[in-house]
Write an enzyme that holds these catalytic residues in place. Structure first.
Site, PDB file in Angstrom:
ATOM      1  NE  ARG A  43     -71.463  21.131  30.218  1.00 16.71           N
ATOM      2  CZ  ARG A  43     -71.666  22.444  30.329  1.00 16.71           C
ATOM      3  NH1 ARG A  43     -72.180  23.110  29.310  1.00 16.71           N
ATOM      4  NH2 ARG A  43     -71.363  23.098  31.430  1.00 16.71           N
ATOM      5  CD  GLU A  86     -66.843  33.813  41.487  1.00 19.53           C
ATOM      6  OE1 GLU A  86     -67.080  33.078  40.511  1.00 19.53           O
ATOM      7  OE2 GLU A  86     -65.781  34.415  41.654  1.00 19.53           O
TER       8      GLU A  86
END
Ligand code: AMP
Length: 181
Positions: free
Chosen positions: A67, A104
Site C-alpha cells: 500500500r 512479533e
C-alpha cells in the site's frame, strides 16, 4: 465528494477509512484505506498534503509493499523524482540487496534493487500506515545500507498509541502522518 468544504484533510480522510475488526487476525483493528481511492478529489488533496509537508525535496521516494506504492508513487511523480519499490523477499526480478527484521513472531526480509539508489541520495520513505514502526525502520536501514540518507517518513495513517515514531527518530525526526489515531 467532500461532505463539508470546511472539513480538514484529516477529517476527510478519517470519514472514509474503514475499520475492519479482527483482520488479519483476532485483536487487530485494520484500517482499510481502499475507500479513499473512490474519491479522486481526496486523492489529489492527499498528494498535495504530503507535498506541502516536505521541507526539502528528496532525491527519491521509497515506497513499502504494497500500500506504500499507491500514494508513494503519486507523490514521487508529482515531485518529479524517482520512485523505488521496497518489496518482500523474492518479488523483485533484478539483483537485490535486503535486510531482515523482527516481527512479533519470527522475522521477515525486505529488498530493493541493488542499483535503485545512488550514494548520498536523500530518500523519503513512504507507507500507508505507521503501527509499531518495525517495517519503516527496516526500510530505513535498507536505504542506509544502499548508501542513501533517510530524509524523512510519510504515512497516511499513524497509530500514535503504538509509539512507532520511537523506532524511526534515530534515522530522521521528520515524520509526517496525515491522520492520527
Ligand atoms: P508496523 O511495522 O508495525 O509499523 O506495521 C506497518 C505495516 O503493517 C504497514 O505496511 C501497514 O500497512 C501494516 N499495518 C499494521 N497495522 C495495521 C493496521 N491496524 N491497519 C492496516 N495496516 C496495518
Amino acid at each position: 465528494m467532500f461532505v463539508n468544504q470546511k472539513m480538514t484533510l484529516e477529517d476527510r480522510i478519517k470519514s472514509v477509512i474503514r475499520d475492519v475488526a479482527d483482520f488479519p487476525k483476532p485483536g487487530i483493528n485494520f484500517k482499510d484505506i481502499t475507500p479513499i481511492f473512490y474519491d479522486q478529489v481526496l486523492c489529489s488533496k492527499i498528494v498535495d498534503g504530503f507535498i506541502s509537508g516536505i521541507e526539502e525535496k528528496p532525491d527519491a521516494i521509497v515506497g513499502i509493499e504494497s500500500r506504500g506504492f499507491l500514494f508513494g508513487f503519486l507523490v514521487a511523480n508529482k515531485l518529479n523524482v524517482p520512485f523505488v519499490l521496497v518489496r518482500k523477499s523474492g518479488k523483485l526480478p533484478y539483483k537485490t540487496i535486503g535486510i531482515a527484521y523482527d516481527l512479533e513472531y519470527g522475522s521477515a526480509r525486505i529488498e530493493m534493487h541493488s542499483d535503485a539508489l545512488q550514494k548520498d541520495w536523500k530518500v523519503l520513505i513512504h507507507d500507508d500506515l505507521l503501527a509499531t514502526g518495525g517495517t519503516a525502520a527496516a526500510a530505513a536501514r535498507l536505504v542506509e545500507k544502499a548508501g542513501g540518507i533517510v530524509s524523512g517518513f510519510n504515512f497516511v495513517v499513524g497509530l500514535d498509541f503504538l509509539e512507532g515514531k520511537s523506532k524511526l527518530i534515530n534515522h530522521n525526526k521528520n515524520i509526517t502522518c496525515l491522520v492520527h489515531y
